[in-house]
Design a protein around this motif. Structure first.
Motif, PDB file in Angstrom:
ATOM      1  N   VAL A 150       7.505  90.643  -8.111  1.00 34.57           N
ATOM      2  CA  VAL A 150       6.632  91.653  -7.516  1.00 34.57           C
ATOM      3  C   VAL A 150       6.290  91.209  -6.097  1.00 34.57           C
ATOM      4  O   VAL A 150       5.992  90.043  -5.861  1.00 34.57           O
ATOM      5  N   PHE A 151       6.354  92.158  -5.154  1.00 32.73           N
ATOM      6  CA  PHE A 151       6.127  91.859  -3.743  1.00 32.73           C
ATOM      7  C   PHE A 151       4.840  92.490  -3.233  1.00 32.73           C
ATOM      8  O   PHE A 151       4.529  93.642  -3.540  1.00 32.73           O
ATOM      9  N   TRP A 152       4.100  91.706  -2.465  1.00 31.81           N
ATOM     10  CA  TRP A 152       2.964  92.199  -1.695  1.00 31.81           C
ATOM     11  C   TRP A 152       3.533  92.653  -0.355  1.00 31.81           C
ATOM     12  O   TRP A 152       4.156  91.874   0.366  1.00 31.81           O
ATOM     13  N   CYS A 153       3.371  93.916  -0.021  1.00 31.45           N
ATOM     14  CA  CYS A 153       4.026  94.466   1.175  1.00 31.45           C
ATOM     15  C   CYS A 153       3.025  95.030   2.163  1.00 31.45           C
ATOM     16  O   CYS A 153       2.149  95.830   1.795  1.00 31.45           O
ATOM     17  N   ASP A 154       3.168  94.623   3.436  1.00 31.80           N
ATOM     18  CA  ASP A 154       2.404  95.285   4.494  1.00 31.80           C
ATOM     19  C   ASP A 154       3.203  96.487   4.976  1.00 31.80           C
ATOM     20  O   ASP A 154       4.267  96.805   4.428  1.00 31.80           O
ATOM     21  N   THR A 155       2.722  97.156   6.018  1.00 38.66           N
ATOM     22  CA  THR A 155       3.364  98.392   6.481  1.00 38.66           C
ATOM     23  C   THR A 155       4.810  98.158   6.899  1.00 38.66           C
ATOM     24  O   THR A 155       5.708  98.938   6.555  1.00 38.66           O
ATOM     25  N   GLU A 156       5.069  97.062   7.613  1.00 41.09           N
ATOM     26  CA  GLU A 156       6.420  96.765   8.077  1.00 41.09           C
ATOM     27  C   GLU A 156       7.341  96.443   6.898  1.00 41.09           C
ATOM     28  O   GLU A 156       8.497  96.862   6.859  1.00 41.09           O
ATOM     29  N   ASP A 157       6.815  95.692   5.929  1.00 46.05           N
ATOM     30  CA  ASP A 157       7.598  95.365   4.733  1.00 46.05           C
ATOM     31  C   ASP A 157       7.989  96.623   3.966  1.00 46.05           C
ATOM     32  O   ASP A 157       9.114  96.761   3.472  1.00 46.05           O
ATOM     33  N   GLN A 158       7.034  97.556   3.853  1.00 43.43           N
ATOM     34  CA  GLN A 158       7.291  98.797   3.128  1.00 43.43           C
ATOM     35  C   GLN A 158       8.420  99.586   3.782  1.00 43.43           C
ATOM     36  O   GLN A 158       9.307 100.112   3.104  1.00 43.43           O
ATOM     37  N   LYS A 159       8.357  99.657   5.119  1.00 47.00           N
ATOM     38  CA  LYS A 159       9.379 100.401   5.856  1.00 47.00           C
ATOM     39  C   LYS A 159      10.758  99.824   5.598  1.00 47.00           C
ATOM     40  O   LYS A 159      11.712 100.563   5.305  1.00 47.00           O
ATOM     41  N   ARG A 160      10.872  98.490   5.661  1.00 47.02           N
ATOM     42  CA  ARG A 160      12.171  97.855   5.442  1.00 47.02           C
ATOM     43  C   ARG A 160      12.624  98.005   3.990  1.00 47.02           C
ATOM     44  O   ARG A 160      13.806  98.234   3.724  1.00 47.02           O
ATOM     45  N   SER A 161      11.667  97.910   3.064  1.00 48.30           N
ATOM     46  CA  SER A 161      12.015  97.991   1.646  1.00 48.30           C
ATOM     47  C   SER A 161      12.687  99.304   1.302  1.00 48.30           C
ATOM     48  O   SER A 161      13.618  99.347   0.492  1.00 48.30           O
ATOM     49  N   PHE A 162      12.219 100.400   1.927  1.00 45.42           N
ATOM     50  CA  PHE A 162      12.730 101.714   1.559  1.00 45.42           C
ATOM     51  C   PHE A 162      13.754 102.293   2.539  1.00 45.42           C
ATOM     52  O   PHE A 162      14.261 103.390   2.325  1.00 45.42           O
ATOM     53  N   THR A 163      14.071 101.548   3.596  1.00 45.66           N
ATOM     54  CA  THR A 163      15.167 101.956   4.491  1.00 45.66           C
ATOM     55  C   THR A 163      16.378 101.062   4.265  1.00 45.66           C
ATOM     56  O   THR A 163      17.490 101.546   4.069  1.00 45.66           O
ATOM     57  N   GLU A 164      16.140  99.749   4.235  1.00 42.58           N
ATOM     58  CA  GLU A 164      17.223  98.796   3.990  1.00 42.58           C
ATOM     59  C   GLU A 164      17.391  98.519   2.496  1.00 42.58           C
ATOM     60  O   GLU A 164      18.408  97.980   2.066  1.00 42.58           O
TER      61      GLU A 164
ATOM     62  N   ALA B  66      14.424  92.907 -11.658  1.00 45.23           N
ATOM     63  CA  ALA B  66      14.009  94.034 -10.830  1.00 45.23           C
ATOM     64  C   ALA B  66      12.946  93.548  -9.855  1.00 45.23           C
ATOM     65  O   ALA B  66      12.231  92.577 -10.131  1.00 45.23           O
ATOM     66  N   CYS B  67      12.860  94.215  -8.717  1.00 43.88           N
ATOM     67  CA  CYS B  67      11.853  93.890  -7.710  1.00 43.88           C
ATOM     68  C   CYS B  67      10.858  95.039  -7.613  1.00 43.88           C
ATOM     69  O   CYS B  67      11.250  96.194  -7.437  1.00 43.88           O
ATOM     70  N   LEU B  68       9.589  94.709  -7.733  1.00 40.73           N
ATOM     71  CA  LEU B  68       8.513  95.695  -7.690  1.00 40.73           C
ATOM     72  C   LEU B  68       7.846  95.639  -6.324  1.00 40.73           C
ATOM     73  O   LEU B  68       7.462  94.565  -5.852  1.00 40.73           O
ATOM     74  N   ILE B  69       7.691  96.780  -5.688  1.00 42.17           N
ATOM     75  CA  ILE B  69       7.107  96.865  -4.349  1.00 42.17           C
ATOM     76  C   ILE B  69       5.693  97.411  -4.474  1.00 42.17           C
ATOM     77  O   ILE B  69       5.488  98.520  -4.990  1.00 42.17           O
TER      78      ILE B  69
END
Length: 284
Positions: free
Chosen positions: A109-123, A151-154
């Motif tokens: 499970v990943f703790w995501c900031d705004t930049e992480d979220q953007k990369r997670s769902f584009t890349e 599995a990886c949880l965002i």
């Protein structure tokens, strides 16, 4: 270069005149017959150009071809080395696949900031972060437990909200050939098919702490440090199970069901035996 009608001397056949030549062959007319030779290899071994200017130009051609030949040989050697390396990696990969034992907490499970979220769902990949201390300081964290069953949880929470309101934003199975022990850059790529992103309305219904609990401190809901933490296989199954009912789009719901089926198969979990969520929020 044009060598037609140029005079040459052969060690055995004597003097002759060039009548034909191309990039690979040259034909010379001698006193009694024509002879063909490999071009330009024959020069320096059997043939000699009598025209000094032409001989000088030919020498440059031969030198250029020799450089190209050496370059091709070097490229072939590099290619052979690369193939050997790939073969060894493939054998290591197959060995790890064959000997893999399911770890009960091989999800992430990943703790995501705004930049992480953007990369997670584009890349469609997540980064494990950098090691902060020790001999490996500065190197990416190696996700050693992550395998094809993982599995990886965002997840994320608004800075103004308490930790208990952390929401699930998406989830994906790891890439088909991914093995955490072999990961050097810290990036975990998504499976080509099993990946889901939640809408805002859906994520409001999927709170992370409904599923997760720190067994040592079951009543605490804190995320102190680090970009990720390992996650129980059954908890991930619970999340995927609930996602099927949360999804309203028929195509997304179908994918969620296929995702759940695949996950349970990879983790040897019977869907009928998935327990109800009992995370920290459920225990208040």
């Amino acid at each position: 270069m044009n060598l037609i009608n140029k005079e040459v001397t052969h060690k055995r056949f004597g003097k002759g005149s060039v009548v034909k030549h191309n990039e690979s062959l040259i034909e010379v007319h001698f006193a009694t017959e024509n002879k063909k030779f490999v071009f330009p290899d024959a020069f320096g071994k059997y043939l000699k150009l009598n025209d000094q200017s032409a001989a000088h130009s030919l020498e440059k051609v031969i030198q250029k071809q020799e450089v190209e030949r050496l370059k091709r040989e070097q490229e072939k050697d590099e290619e052979k080395k690369l193939l050997r390396k790939e073969r060894l990696l493939r054998l290591e990969h197959e060995k790890l696949m064959k000997n893999h034992k399911l770890h009960p907490k091989s999800q992430m499970v990943f703790w995501c900031d705004t930049e992480d979220q953007k990369r997670s769902f584009t890349e469609w990949e997540c980064f494990t972060g950098i090691i902060k201390s020790g001999i490996n300081k500065g190197k990416p964290n190696k996700p050693t437990r992550i395998h094809q069953n993982s599995a990886c949880l965002i997840t994320a929470r608004d800075s103004a909200m308490p930790e208990k309101d952390r929401r699930i934003l998406g989830v994906y199975m790891v890439g088909e050939d991914f093995i955490g022990k072999l990961c050097e850059d810290g990036y975990i790529p998504a499976h080509s098919e099993y990946r889901l992103q939640l809408t805002d309305e859906e994520s409001e219904r999927m709170l992370f702490w409904d599923y997760y609990v720190n067994e040592k401190y079951p009543n605490k809901m804190t995320w102190n440090t680090g970009k990720y933490r390992y996650f129980d296989n059954l908890w991930m199954a619970q999340i995927l199970h609930d996602l099927v009912s949360v999804k309203t789009d028929p195509n997304e719901q179908k994918l969620a069901q296929q995702f759940l089926d695949h996950f349970c198969r990879m983790n040897q979990i019977r869907k009928e035996e998935i327990p109800k969520a009992n995370g920290a929020l459920m225990r208040i």
